[in-house]
Enzyme design. Structure first.
Site, PDB file in Angstrom:
ATOM      1  N   ASP A  99     -15.723  -6.482   7.758  1.00  0.00           N
ATOM      2  CA  ASP A  99     -14.691  -5.500   8.161  1.00  0.00           C
ATOM      3  C   ASP A  99     -14.925  -5.218   9.638  1.00  0.00           C
ATOM      4  O   ASP A  99     -15.824  -5.788  10.272  1.00  0.00           O
ATOM      5  CB  ASP A  99     -14.803  -4.216   7.301  1.00  0.00           C
ATOM      6  CG  ASP A  99     -13.464  -3.480   7.169  1.00  0.00           C
ATOM      7  OD1 ASP A  99     -12.929  -3.028   8.201  1.00  0.00           O
ATOM      8  OD2 ASP A  99     -12.965  -3.349   6.042  1.00  0.00           O
ATOM      9  N   HIS A 137      -1.068  -6.788   1.369  1.00  0.00           N
ATOM     10  CA  HIS A 137       0.086  -5.892   1.199  1.00  0.00           C
ATOM     11  C   HIS A 137       0.258  -4.945   2.403  1.00  0.00           C
ATOM     12  O   HIS A 137       1.300  -4.323   2.551  1.00  0.00           O
ATOM     13  CB  HIS A 137       0.008  -5.101  -0.120  1.00  0.00           C
ATOM     14  CG  HIS A 137      -0.934  -3.935  -0.123  1.00  0.00           C
ATOM     15  ND1 HIS A 137      -0.823  -2.920  -1.054  1.00  0.00           N
ATOM     16  CD2 HIS A 137      -1.994  -3.618   0.663  1.00  0.00           C
ATOM     17  CE1 HIS A 137      -1.771  -2.020  -0.824  1.00  0.00           C
ATOM     18  NE2 HIS A 137      -2.492  -2.425   0.198  1.00  0.00           N
TER      19      HIS A 137
HETATM   20  C1  LIG Z   1      -6.410  -1.042   2.542  1.00  0.00           C
HETATM   21  S1  LIG Z   1      -8.071  -1.220   3.038  1.00  0.00           S
HETATM   22  C2  LIG Z   1      -8.733  -2.144   1.664  1.00  0.00           C
HETATM   23  C3  LIG Z   1     -10.231  -1.967   1.525  1.00  0.00           C
HETATM   24  C4  LIG Z   1     -10.849  -2.681   0.311  1.00  0.00           C
HETATM   25  N1  LIG Z   1     -10.597  -4.114   0.352  1.00  0.00           N
HETATM   26  C5  LIG Z   1     -10.363  -2.074  -0.979  1.00  0.00           C
HETATM   27  O1  LIG Z   1      -9.551  -2.668  -1.678  1.00  0.00           O
HETATM   28  O2  LIG Z   1     -10.819  -0.973  -1.308  1.00  0.00           O
HETATM   29  C6  LIG Z   1      -7.917  -2.458   4.316  1.00  0.00           C
HETATM   30  C7  LIG Z   1      -9.220  -2.795   5.011  1.00  0.00           C
HETATM   31  O3  LIG Z   1      -8.962  -3.834   5.969  1.00  0.00           O
HETATM   32  C8  LIG Z   1      -9.721  -3.561   7.132  1.00  0.00           C
HETATM   33  N2  LIG Z   1      -9.098  -4.264   8.260  1.00  0.00           N
HETATM   34  C9  LIG Z   1      -7.867  -4.022   8.815  1.00  0.00           C
HETATM   35  N3  LIG Z   1      -7.640  -4.874   9.828  1.00  0.00           N
HETATM   36  C10 LIG Z   1      -8.757  -5.662   9.939  1.00  0.00           C
HETATM   37  C11 LIG Z   1      -9.119  -6.721  10.809  1.00  0.00           C
HETATM   38  N4  LIG Z   1      -8.285  -7.134  11.772  1.00  0.00           N
HETATM   39  N5  LIG Z   1     -10.324  -7.314  10.636  1.00  0.00           N
HETATM   40  C12 LIG Z   1     -11.186  -6.883   9.675  1.00  0.00           C
HETATM   41  N6  LIG Z   1     -10.883  -5.882   8.798  1.00  0.00           N
HETATM   42  C13 LIG Z   1      -9.684  -5.269   8.939  1.00  0.00           C
HETATM   43  C14 LIG Z   1      -9.678  -2.045   7.250  1.00  0.00           C
HETATM   44  O4  LIG Z   1     -10.699  -1.535   8.067  1.00  0.00           O
HETATM   45  C15 LIG Z   1      -9.808  -1.624   5.790  1.00  0.00           C
HETATM   46  O5  LIG Z   1     -11.155  -1.468   5.413  1.00  0.00           O
END
Ligand SMILES: C[S@@+](CC[C@H](N)C(=O)[O-])C[C@H]1O[C@@H](n2cnc3c(N)ncnc32)[C@H](O)[C@@H]1O
Length: 233
Positions: A99, A137
């Site tokens: 992340d 999503h």
């Molecule tokens: C909606 S959350 C889902 C977290 C986890 N997978 C769950 O289902 O509980 C989206 C995650 O994607 C990460 N994220 C967003 N853009 C990202 C990027 N460009 N690179 C790495 N992580 C990213 C955010 O920090 C967040 O933790």
């Protein structure tokens, strides 16, 4: 801060309007979180509540997802709870929780799980399987195809897989789907809180998966809001 985008939905239909979250806060959700670490921690803990329930269901009802898999990278894994639960149930698996650096730097330690910081649009650590829960999503087709292409580069051509955990909306509004309303509610949440995100029908999933260069996929119900879409190179 999560409510104010709902008062800015009109921005979506204005000719020069922006996404509701961006309109309310002047930046997108991920930039906002990077600048407000207190919010980032609350957000990741909220996500973890779903993951604690969802991952055991995947292991129980879709065990084949991890057949022959020795390494898994959870892309956008937040505070790492998904890989913590997986490695506890399948101790032969070595897992990476991937992340943003500001997210993994405050994540708890789990045996068998390495936290790696980075940007999924640039590169993803290599593993037998990529786990993508509630990631695609939050993005439109163009960005989802880009993320899926990065996932394809990260897995072996033979035997590699991407495990997508996300909703599949019934194109025909089937009333027998008892998660129908909650899936549509989450679709509206994506509209309010993200810049390009949306829930997808099977036809829409088919499009992004094929455009990213994958050859085949399977879809399995886990009797939850999300399904497991297993994608193969
Ligand atoms: C909606 S959350 C889902 C977290 C986890 N997978 C769950 O289902 O509980 C989206 C995650 O994607 C990460 N994220 C967003 N853009 C990202 C990027 N460009 N690179 C790495 N992580 C990213 C955010 O920090 C967040 O933790």
């Amino acid at each position: 801060m999560m409510l104010s985008p709902w008062f800015n939905l009109s921005s979506l239909v204005l000719s020069n309007g922006s996404a509701p979250f961006d309109k309310a806060h002047g930046k997108d959700l991920w930039s906002y979180s990077a600048e407000n670490l207190g919010h980032s921690e609350i957000f990741n803990e909220a996500m973890a509540n779903d993951t604690r329930l969802c991952v055991p269901r995947i292991i129980e009802r879709c065990a084949e997802a991890f057949d022959g898999v020795n390494t898994v990278v959870d892309v956008g894994g937040g505070n790492g709870i998904a890989m913590g639960v997986l490695v506890k149930a399948c101790p032969w698996i070595k897992a990476i929780n991937f992340d943003f650096p500001h997210v993994v730097s405050v994540a708890k330690t789990y045996d068998g799980v390495e936290h790696v910081g980075g940007d999924m649009f640039s590169s993803i650590p290599k593993a037998d399987a990529v786990f993508l829960k509630w990631i695609l999503h939050a993005w439109g087709d163009k960005e989802s195809i880009k993320i899926l292409r990065k996932c394809r580069e990260a897995i072996p051509k033979e035997n590699g897989r991407v495990i997508i955990v996300d909703a599949v909306i019934d194109e025909f509004g089937n009333n027998e789907d008892r998660f129908k309303d909650v899936k549509l509610m989450i679709d509206m949440v994506m509209m309010a809180q993200t810049t390009t995100g949306k829930e997808r029908t099977l036809k829409e999933w088919d499009y992004v998966i094929k455009e990213a260069g994958f050859s085949r996929y399977t879809v399995k119900s886990i009797h939850a809001m999300q399904s497991v879409i297993m994608v193969f190179p």
